[in-house]
Design a protein around this motif. Structure first.
Motif, mmCIF file in Angstrom:
data_model
loop_
_atom_site.group_PDB
_atom_site.id
_atom_site.type_symbol
_atom_site.label_atom_id
_atom_site.label_comp_id
_atom_site.label_asym_id
_atom_site.label_seq_id
_atom_site.Cartn_x
_atom_site.Cartn_y
_atom_site.Cartn_z
ATOM 1 N N GLU A 4 -40.576 49.966 -2.263
ATOM 2 C CA GLU A 4 -39.169 50.282 -2.483
ATOM 3 C C GLU A 4 -38.891 50.167 -3.975
ATOM 4 N N ASP A 5 -37.986 51.003 -4.433
ATOM 5 C CA ASP A 5 -37.638 51.053 -5.848
ATOM 6 C C ASP A 5 -37.470 49.650 -6.461
ATOM 7 N N GLY A 6 -38.398 49.304 -7.350
ATOM 8 C CA GLY A 6 -38.247 48.069 -8.117
ATOM 9 C C GLY A 6 -38.688 46.793 -7.425
ATOM 10 N N ALA A 8 -41.455 45.716 -6.032
ATOM 11 C CA ALA A 8 -42.742 45.151 -6.433
ATOM 12 C C ALA A 8 -42.639 44.380 -7.747
ATOM 13 N N TRP A 9 -41.555 44.637 -8.499
ATOM 14 C CA TRP A 9 -41.456 44.048 -9.833
ATOM 15 C C TRP A 9 -40.549 42.832 -9.906
ATOM 16 N N ARG A 10 -39.913 42.472 -8.799
ATOM 17 C CA ARG A 10 -38.883 41.432 -8.876
ATOM 18 C C ARG A 10 -39.367 40.164 -9.584
ATOM 19 N N ASP A 13 -44.377 39.195 -14.145
ATOM 20 C CA ASP A 13 -44.598 38.370 -15.318
ATOM 21 C C ASP A 13 -45.294 39.237 -16.355
ATOM 22 N N TYR A 14 -44.654 40.307 -16.757
ATOM 23 C CA TYR A 14 -45.339 41.244 -17.654
ATOM 24 C C TYR A 14 -45.362 40.676 -19.071
ATOM 25 N N PRO A 15 -46.543 40.688 -19.724
ATOM 26 C CA PRO A 15 -46.628 40.057 -21.042
ATOM 27 C C PRO A 15 -45.743 40.757 -22.079
ATOM 28 N N SER A 18 -44.678 44.867 -28.008
ATOM 29 C CA SER A 18 -43.931 45.935 -28.674
ATOM 30 C C SER A 18 -44.896 47.107 -28.853
ATOM 31 N N HIS A 19 -44.332 48.321 -29.015
ATOM 32 C CA HIS A 19 -45.171 49.513 -28.908
ATOM 33 C C HIS A 19 -44.922 50.500 -30.048
ATOM 34 N N PRO A 20 -45.896 50.694 -30.924
ATOM 35 C CA PRO A 20 -45.721 51.636 -32.043
ATOM 36 C C PRO A 20 -45.340 53.043 -31.577
ATOM 37 N N ILE A 49 -35.549 51.319 -20.897
ATOM 38 C CA ILE A 49 -35.585 51.226 -19.428
ATOM 39 C C ILE A 49 -36.892 50.545 -19.027
ATOM 40 N N GLY A 50 -36.804 49.497 -18.213
ATOM 41 C CA GLY A 50 -38.004 48.738 -17.834
ATOM 42 C C GLY A 50 -38.493 47.926 -19.029
ATOM 43 N N CYS A 51 -37.548 47.168 -19.604
ATOM 44 C CA CYS A 51 -37.837 46.481 -20.880
ATOM 45 C C CYS A 51 -38.600 45.185 -20.678
ATOM 46 N N LEU A 72 -32.844 47.234 -20.033
ATOM 47 C CA LEU A 72 -32.584 47.280 -18.585
ATOM 48 C C LEU A 72 -33.862 46.944 -17.837
ATOM 49 N N ASP A 73 -33.764 46.034 -16.872
ATOM 50 C CA ASP A 73 -34.938 45.752 -16.034
ATOM 51 C C ASP A 73 -34.472 45.179 -14.708
ATOM 52 N N VAL A 74 -35.272 45.433 -13.677
ATOM 53 C CA VAL A 74 -34.930 44.964 -12.339
ATOM 54 C C VAL A 74 -35.364 43.507 -12.138
ATOM 55 N N ARG A 100 -31.619 47.922 -11.123
ATOM 56 C CA ARG A 100 -32.519 49.069 -10.985
ATOM 57 C C ARG A 100 -31.932 50.206 -11.804
ATOM 58 N N LEU A 101 -32.777 51.100 -12.225
ATOM 59 C CA LEU A 101 -32.293 52.264 -12.962
ATOM 60 C C LEU A 101 -31.262 53.028 -12.135
ATOM 61 N N SER A 102 -31.512 53.139 -10.828
ATOM 62 C CA SER A 102 -30.609 53.919 -9.976
ATOM 63 C C SER A 102 -29.217 53.289 -9.883
ATOM 64 N N ALA A 115 -38.757 54.692 -22.351
ATOM 65 C CA ALA A 115 -39.306 54.250 -21.057
ATOM 66 C C ALA A 115 -40.815 54.128 -21.254
ATOM 67 N N HIS A 116 -41.212 52.985 -21.763
ATOM 68 C CA HIS A 116 -42.642 52.753 -22.027
ATOM 69 C C HIS A 116 -43.218 51.949 -20.870
ATOM 70 N N GLY A 117 -44.364 52.398 -20.353
ATOM 71 C CA GLY A 117 -44.986 51.649 -19.257
ATOM 72 C C GLY A 117 -44.115 51.643 -18.017
ATOM 73 N N PHE A 118 -43.428 52.719 -17.746
ATOM 74 C CA PHE A 118 -42.490 52.772 -16.622
ATOM 75 C C PHE A 118 -42.875 53.883 -15.643
HETATM 76 C C1 LIG Z 1 -45.375 47.883 -16.639
HETATM 77 S S1 LIG Z 1 -43.904 47.027 -17.006
HETATM 78 C C2 LIG Z 1 -43.643 47.608 -18.651
HETATM 79 C C3 LIG Z 1 -42.836 46.697 -19.518
HETATM 80 C C4 LIG Z 1 -42.571 47.198 -20.937
HETATM 81 N N1 LIG Z 1 -41.736 48.374 -20.963
HETATM 82 C C5 LIG Z 1 -43.869 47.467 -21.654
HETATM 83 O O1 LIG Z 1 -44.320 48.616 -21.705
HETATM 84 O O2 LIG Z 1 -44.448 46.519 -22.207
HETATM 85 C C6 LIG Z 1 -42.666 47.905 -16.063
HETATM 86 C C7 LIG Z 1 -41.285 47.255 -16.066
HETATM 87 O O3 LIG Z 1 -40.369 48.124 -15.375
HETATM 88 C C8 LIG Z 1 -39.512 47.338 -14.549
HETATM 89 N N2 LIG Z 1 -39.042 48.186 -13.425
HETATM 90 C C9 LIG Z 1 -39.780 48.716 -12.421
HETATM 91 N N3 LIG Z 1 -39.019 49.469 -11.605
HETATM 92 C C10 LIG Z 1 -37.764 49.430 -12.118
HETATM 93 C C11 LIG Z 1 -36.509 50.049 -11.756
HETATM 94 N N4 LIG Z 1 -36.435 50.861 -10.712
HETATM 95 N N5 LIG Z 1 -35.430 49.818 -12.523
HETATM 96 C C12 LIG Z 1 -35.512 49.011 -13.615
HETATM 97 N N6 LIG Z 1 -36.663 48.411 -14.004
HETATM 98 C C13 LIG Z 1 -37.769 48.606 -13.285
HETATM 99 C C14 LIG Z 1 -40.389 46.184 -14.092
HETATM 100 O O4 LIG Z 1 -39.652 45.056 -13.690
HETATM 101 C C15 LIG Z 1 -41.255 45.940 -15.344
HETATM 102 O O5 LIG Z 1 -40.698 44.943 -16.172
#
Ligand SMILES: C[S@@+](CC[C@H](N)C(=O)[O-])C[C@H]1O[C@@H](n2cnc3c(N)ncnc32)[C@H](O)[C@@H]1O
Length: 361
Positions: A4-6, A8-10, A13-15, A18-20, A49-51, A72-74, A100-102, A115-118
């Motif tokens: 379900e949207d988001g 799995a991420w509740r 513990d994502y390290p 920062s991303h060039p 988004i997904g910070c 923004l993050d879930v 959630r983004l939605s 939206a990096h890694g999202f």
């Molecule tokens: C792989 S991590 C990437 C974190 C960061 N952006 C990076 O690249 O280092 C994905 C992030 O997206 C968030 N996420 C996943 N689904 C989401 C949703 N539907 N709305 C908001 N955030 C969400 C997760 O909680 C997680 O922190």
């Protein structure tokens, strides 16, 4: 299994990273080089988004105190940490939203959306929701940077992941232990290389990358098609502006892409010069300038001595760009000029390199 949207991420513990490739200063310069009128980030509205714990967006907020940044993050845990760091770093221009983004309804559009890694780590409906959100919430000349894993290079990685998952299930071990076991019986140099590459990422990244519950690798073509169906236009790679393609990705075994998007109507509009020269690129002055000696070297196609007196050689098209660096042209002007006289040049990384070699006064 349904993700379900988001959900799995509740408790993720994502390290903090920062991303060039999502440095909006570089992204803006790439957009300018493509002839677009991207706003200057100095006082812009920036959304990530997904910070996660906010490391990237906090770094941008810290760099530009007049900007307005939103993360923004879930994940409640991640947002709590982000807010805590914001307070301790005494940053007044950033705030974090746990949603959630939605569910997120911004009060105004954004000049930059990150939206990096999202994209690759959320279900398909959220991928579609992301493009829809960007299409509706960018300012007219705003840009969005979206990264994703590329199918061409991920196919062979997923074979390794599947074998490791089988070991995990059979031996009740975690991903790192399974990879270590697999390593001992690896059948080829390539398999060994991929296992080592995964092990080097460490448990926290692996859990949200190779071994994430959702990890969809896409082709560039499919990604661009989805973006275009939401009123967006693809500019190119977010660091270089280069336009790759699926065939090249197959040959190169590309695993990751970070692409820059803008509104389709921004492309048709006339690019507008920013009011002043830009201080966007940390190492690059607003108005790059060669000193008199280096200008003479450039004019006469002699090697230019760098800060350590190492000789730097340039091609003729590059020399044409260097000769324009007389201190009267902004980075924006130079990007335009480079597009004309040196179309093959990846202007932004090249200029950064020139600056880092100490060639600019
Ligand atoms: C792989 S991590 C990437 C974190 C960061 N952006 C990076 O690249 O280092 C994905 C992030 O997206 C968030 N996420 C996943 N689904 C989401 C949703 N539907 N709305 C908001 N955030 C969400 C997760 O909680 C997680 O922190």
């Amino acid at each position: 299994m349904i993700f379900e949207d988001g959900i799995a991420w509740r408790d993720a513990d994502y390290p903090p990273m920062s991303h060039p490739s999502a440095d909006v200063a570089v992204n803006a310069a790439v957009a300018w080089a493509a002839g677009l009128a991207a706003p200057e980030p100095v006082a812009a509205r920036i959304l990530e988004i997904g910070c996660a714990e906010g490391h990237h967006i906090l770094s941008l907020a810290n760099r530009w105190p007049a900007s307005k940044c939103v993360g923004l993050d879930v994940s409640a845990k991640a947002i709590q940490r982000a807010r805590n760091r914001t307070e301790r770093a005494d940053l007044a221009n950033v705030h974090f939203c746990e949603a959630r983004l939605s569910e997120f309804v911004p009060d105004a559009p954004f000049d930059f959306i990150i939206a990096h890694g999202f994209f690759s780590w959320v279900p398909d409906e959220v991928k579609v929701g992301l493009m829809d959100f960007i299409g509706k919430n960018l300012t007219p000349h705003g840009t969005a940077v979206v990264s994703f894993n590329v199918a061409a290079g991920w196919k062979e990685r997923m074979v390794v992941v599947e074998k490791a998952r089988a070991i995990m299930a059979a031996g009740e071990v975690d991903a790192m232990e399974a990879l270590a076991i697999f390593r001992a019986v690896a059948e080829s140099e390539r398999e060994l290389f991929l296992i080592d590459d995964m092990l080097a990422k460490g448990a926290a990244v692996l859990a949200h990358d190779d071994f994430a519950p959702v990890m969809d690798a896409w082709s560039l073509g499919a990604f661009v098609k989805l973006a275009e169906s939401h009123g967006l236009c693809w500019i190119g790679d977010s660091l270089t502006g280069e336009k790759g393609d699926d065939a090249a990705d197959l040959v190169a075994g590309t695993t990751f892409r970070s692409e820059l998007l803008c509104r389709v109507d921004a492309v048709n509009g006339e690019g507008k010069k920013p009011a002043r020269g830009t201080a966007l690129l940390r190492t690059i002055p607003d108005f790059p300038k060669l000193d008199a000696w280096r200008m003479l070297c450039a004019r006469e196609a002699l090697p230019l001595p760098d800060a350590d007196l190492k000789p730097c050689m340039f091609t003729f098209p590059q020399l044409k760009v260097l000769i324009a660096m007389d201190g009267s042209h902004s980075v924006y002007d130079l990007a335009r000029h480079a597009k004309e006289v040196a179309p093959e040049l990846d202007f932004v990384p090249w200029l950064r390199h020139v600056a880092e070699r100490g060639l600019l006064g």
